[in-house]
Design a protein around this motif. Structure first.
Motif, PDB file in Angstrom:
ATOM      1  N   SER A   8       9.745  -2.120   4.795  1.00  0.00           N
ATOM      2  CA  SER A   8       9.116  -1.542   5.969  1.00  0.00           C
ATOM      3  C   SER A   8       7.628  -1.394   5.709  1.00  0.00           C
ATOM      4  O   SER A   8       7.199  -1.266   4.562  1.00  0.00           O
ATOM      5  N   ASN A   9       6.827  -1.391   6.770  1.00  0.00           N
ATOM      6  CA  ASN A   9       5.387  -1.234   6.581  1.00  0.00           C
ATOM      7  C   ASN A   9       5.066   0.030   5.812  1.00  0.00           C
ATOM      8  O   ASN A   9       4.204   0.052   4.940  1.00  0.00           O
ATOM      9  N   ASN A  10       5.752   1.122   6.123  1.00  0.00           N
ATOM     10  CA  ASN A  10       5.572   2.392   5.418  1.00  0.00           C
ATOM     11  C   ASN A  10       6.919   3.107   5.386  1.00  0.00           C
ATOM     12  O   ASN A  10       7.911   2.581   5.881  1.00  0.00           O
ATOM     13  N   CYS A  11       6.943   4.285   4.802  1.00  0.00           N
ATOM     14  CA  CYS A  11       8.232   4.976   4.620  1.00  0.00           C
ATOM     15  C   CYS A  11       8.273   6.297   5.383  1.00  0.00           C
ATOM     16  O   CYS A  11       8.771   7.296   4.885  1.00  0.00           O
ATOM     17  N   GLY A  12       7.732   6.279   6.609  1.00  0.00           N
ATOM     18  CA  GLY A  12       7.772   7.473   7.429  1.00  0.00           C
ATOM     19  C   GLY A  12       6.883   8.572   6.876  1.00  0.00           C
ATOM     20  O   GLY A  12       6.019   8.347   6.034  1.00  0.00           O
ATOM     21  N   VAL A  13       7.109   9.774   7.358  1.00  0.00           N
ATOM     22  CA  VAL A  13       6.399  10.952   6.853  1.00  0.00           C
ATOM     23  C   VAL A  13       7.448  11.966   6.431  1.00  0.00           C
ATOM     24  O   VAL A  13       8.636  11.799   6.697  1.00  0.00           O
TER      25      VAL A  13
ATOM     26  N   ILE B 230      17.150   6.484  -0.903  1.00  0.00           N
ATOM     27  CA  ILE B 230      16.445   5.202  -1.003  1.00  0.00           C
ATOM     28  C   ILE B 230      16.094   4.972  -2.461  1.00  0.00           C
ATOM     29  O   ILE B 230      15.471   5.819  -3.093  1.00  0.00           O
ATOM     30  N   ARG B 231      16.502   3.818  -3.005  1.00  0.00           N
ATOM     31  CA  ARG B 231      16.234   3.537  -4.417  1.00  0.00           C
ATOM     32  C   ARG B 231      15.008   2.653  -4.608  1.00  0.00           C
ATOM     33  O   ARG B 231      14.361   2.698  -5.653  1.00  0.00           O
ATOM     34  N   ARG B 232      14.676   1.842  -3.575  1.00  0.00           N
ATOM     35  CA  ARG B 232      13.552   0.915  -3.716  1.00  0.00           C
ATOM     36  C   ARG B 232      12.911   0.669  -2.356  1.00  0.00           C
ATOM     37  O   ARG B 232      13.606   0.589  -1.348  1.00  0.00           O
ATOM     38  N   VAL B 233      11.581   0.584  -2.353  1.00  0.00           N
ATOM     39  CA  VAL B 233      10.834   0.352  -1.122  1.00  0.00           C
ATOM     40  C   VAL B 233       9.843  -0.780  -1.328  1.00  0.00           C
ATOM     41  O   VAL B 233       9.106  -0.796  -2.320  1.00  0.00           O
ATOM     42  N   THR B 234       9.818  -1.732  -0.396  1.00  0.00           N
ATOM     43  CA  THR B 234       8.760  -2.742  -0.326  1.00  0.00           C
ATOM     44  C   THR B 234       7.944  -2.420   0.913  1.00  0.00           C
ATOM     45  O   THR B 234       8.471  -2.435   2.027  1.00  0.00           O
ATOM     46  N   ALA B 235       6.665  -2.096   0.726  1.00  0.00           N
ATOM     47  CA  ALA B 235       5.838  -1.627   1.831  1.00  0.00           C
ATOM     48  C   ALA B 235       4.392  -2.028   1.601  1.00  0.00           C
ATOM     49  O   ALA B 235       4.009  -2.465   0.513  1.00  0.00           O
ATOM     50  N   SER B 236       3.576  -1.857   2.639  1.00  0.00           N
ATOM     51  CA  SER B 236       2.148  -2.138   2.492  1.00  0.00           C
ATOM     52  C   SER B 236       1.327  -0.860   2.488  1.00  0.00           C
ATOM     53  O   SER B 236       0.162  -0.867   2.100  1.00  0.00           O
ATOM     54  N   TYR B 237       1.925   0.258   2.909  1.00  0.00           N
ATOM     55  CA  TYR B 237       1.189   1.522   2.993  1.00  0.00           C
ATOM     56  C   TYR B 237       2.158   2.664   2.750  1.00  0.00           C
ATOM     57  O   TYR B 237       3.235   2.715   3.349  1.00  0.00           O
ATOM     58  N   VAL B 238       1.790   3.582   1.864  1.00  0.00           N
ATOM     59  CA  VAL B 238       2.720   4.662   1.515  1.00  0.00           C
ATOM     60  C   VAL B 238       2.052   6.029   1.575  1.00  0.00           C
ATOM     61  O   VAL B 238       2.490   6.974   0.943  1.00  0.00           O
ATOM     62  N   GLY B 239       0.972   6.149   2.335  1.00  0.00           N
ATOM     63  CA  GLY B 239       0.309   7.436   2.481  1.00  0.00           C
ATOM     64  C   GLY B 239       1.060   8.354   3.428  1.00  0.00           C
ATOM     65  O   GLY B 239       2.081   7.992   4.011  1.00  0.00           O
ATOM     66  N   GLU B 240       0.550   9.562   3.606  1.00  0.00           N
ATOM     67  CA  GLU B 240       1.076  10.568   4.538  1.00  0.00           C
ATOM     68  C   GLU B 240       2.467  11.074   4.174  1.00  0.00           C
ATOM     69  O   GLU B 240       3.147  11.652   5.008  1.00  0.00           O
ATOM     70  N   ASN B 241       2.916  10.848   2.953  1.00  0.00           N
ATOM     71  CA  ASN B 241       4.255  11.283   2.576  1.00  0.00           C
ATOM     72  C   ASN B 241       4.225  11.807   1.141  1.00  0.00           C
ATOM     73  O   ASN B 241       4.268  11.044   0.180  1.00  0.00           O
ATOM     74  N   LYS B 242       4.136  13.128   1.013  1.00  0.00           N
ATOM     75  CA  LYS B 242       4.014  13.744  -0.309  1.00  0.00           C
ATOM     76  C   LYS B 242       5.264  13.538  -1.156  1.00  0.00           C
ATOM     77  O   LYS B 242       5.180  13.368  -2.366  1.00  0.00           O
ATOM     78  N   GLU B 243       6.432  13.564  -0.519  1.00  0.00           N
ATOM     79  CA  GLU B 243       7.672  13.371  -1.270  1.00  0.00           C
ATOM     80  C   GLU B 243       7.761  11.952  -1.809  1.00  0.00           C
ATOM     81  O   GLU B 243       8.270  11.731  -2.914  1.00  0.00           O
ATOM     82  N   PHE B 244       7.260  10.990  -1.036  1.00  0.00           N
ATOM     83  CA  PHE B 244       7.217   9.605  -1.514  1.00  0.00           C
ATOM     84  C   PHE B 244       6.393   9.529  -2.789  1.00  0.00           C
ATOM     85  O   PHE B 244       6.828   8.946  -3.795  1.00  0.00           O
TER      86      PHE B 244
END
Length: 253
Positions: free
Chosen positions: A52-57, A71-85
């Motif tokens: 996904s482009n990002n992993c929500g907030v 979720i065990r693995r993420v392929t994304a281009s942007y991962v900001g706005e999510n402190k838990e991430f």
């Protein structure tokens, strides 16, 4: 032929198993398949790999599944706005593959088109092509898994890196309008990743704000044909959250 229409989001996602590969549409908080994600969260399936482009907030969209450590693995281009991430990634609980946004879009499109790989100039001469990006950290902060180097070839005097396409088990998509055959219309920026995610999934599941009968959508206005869509559920008008609220100071402030 069996109907593509499902009565509830829960019914539409009921057979998604643990360990499934999920291609998820949306851009920031725009056009995310929030009710399908919430329906998955209401079940017991876990250990997902997400594209996904990002992993929500935090607490919304994919952030719900992330917060529950499903979720065990993420392929994304942007991962900001999510402190838990950030916390899960830096503590070694989550594997993350960052990829240029245009490359991610093309990886999804190519997967849906049956193209196994392609060459692109994006990332040549950087860790994207040379390897070494931290995919997973160890608990002590060291890099446990690093990205491998990728094949570089020269075409007409320019260097390109080989990128493999993405094929997922399921795709989760949000559309503004759809008919019962699965022909879809997306709203503005929601077109960025939703059509591409839809193409990449072996089983495409769509939530629509408006569901109509075949023929009610002008064929010239269809953004994604129903051949890519397997299941569709009418969820009504989506609650439009604002990712960052900015206001100007009032007079006298």
């Amino acid at each position: 032929m069996a109907s593509k229409v499902f009565e509830t989001p829960e019914a539409a996602v009921a057979d998604i198993p643990s360990g499934a590969l999920l291609a998820v549409g949306g851009f920031g908080l725009c056009g995310i398949p929030d009710e399908l994600i919430a329906a998955i969260a209401a079940g017991n399936a876990t250990d997902f790999e997400v594209f996904s482009n990002n992993c929500g907030v935090d607490g919304h969209g994919l952030g719900i599944l992330l917060g529950e450590k499903r979720i065990r693995r993420v392929t994304a281009s942007y991962v900001g706005e999510n402190k838990e991430f950030a916390r899960q990634y830096l503590s070694g609980e989550l594997e993350v593959e960052l990829t240029p946004q245009g490359t991610l879009a093309e990886k999804l499109r190519a997967g849906g088109a049956g193209i196994p790989a392609f060459f692109t100039p994006a990332g040549v001469g950087t860790p994207i092509s040379e390897g070494g990006l931290p995919w997973r950290y160890a608990a002590d902060g060291s890099v446990q898994i690093a990205s491998p180097a990728k094949e570089i070839r020269e075409f007409r005097g320019k260097r390109y890196v080989l990128e493999e396409s993405i094929s997922a088990d399921y795709s989760l998509v949000h559309a503004l309008r759809g008919d019962t055959e699965g022909n879809l219309v997306f709203n503005k920026a929601a077109m960025n990743f939703n059509p591409l995610a839809a193409m990449a999934g072996a089983v495409c599941i769509v939530q629509v704000e408006e569901l109509v009968e075949p023929g009610e959508i002008d064929p010239g206005q269809v953004h994604l044909p129903g051949v890519f869509v397997d299941r569709i559920v009418h969820t009504g008008i989506q609650d439009k959250l604002i990712e960052k609220r900015t206001v100007s100071a009032g007079k006298g402030a």
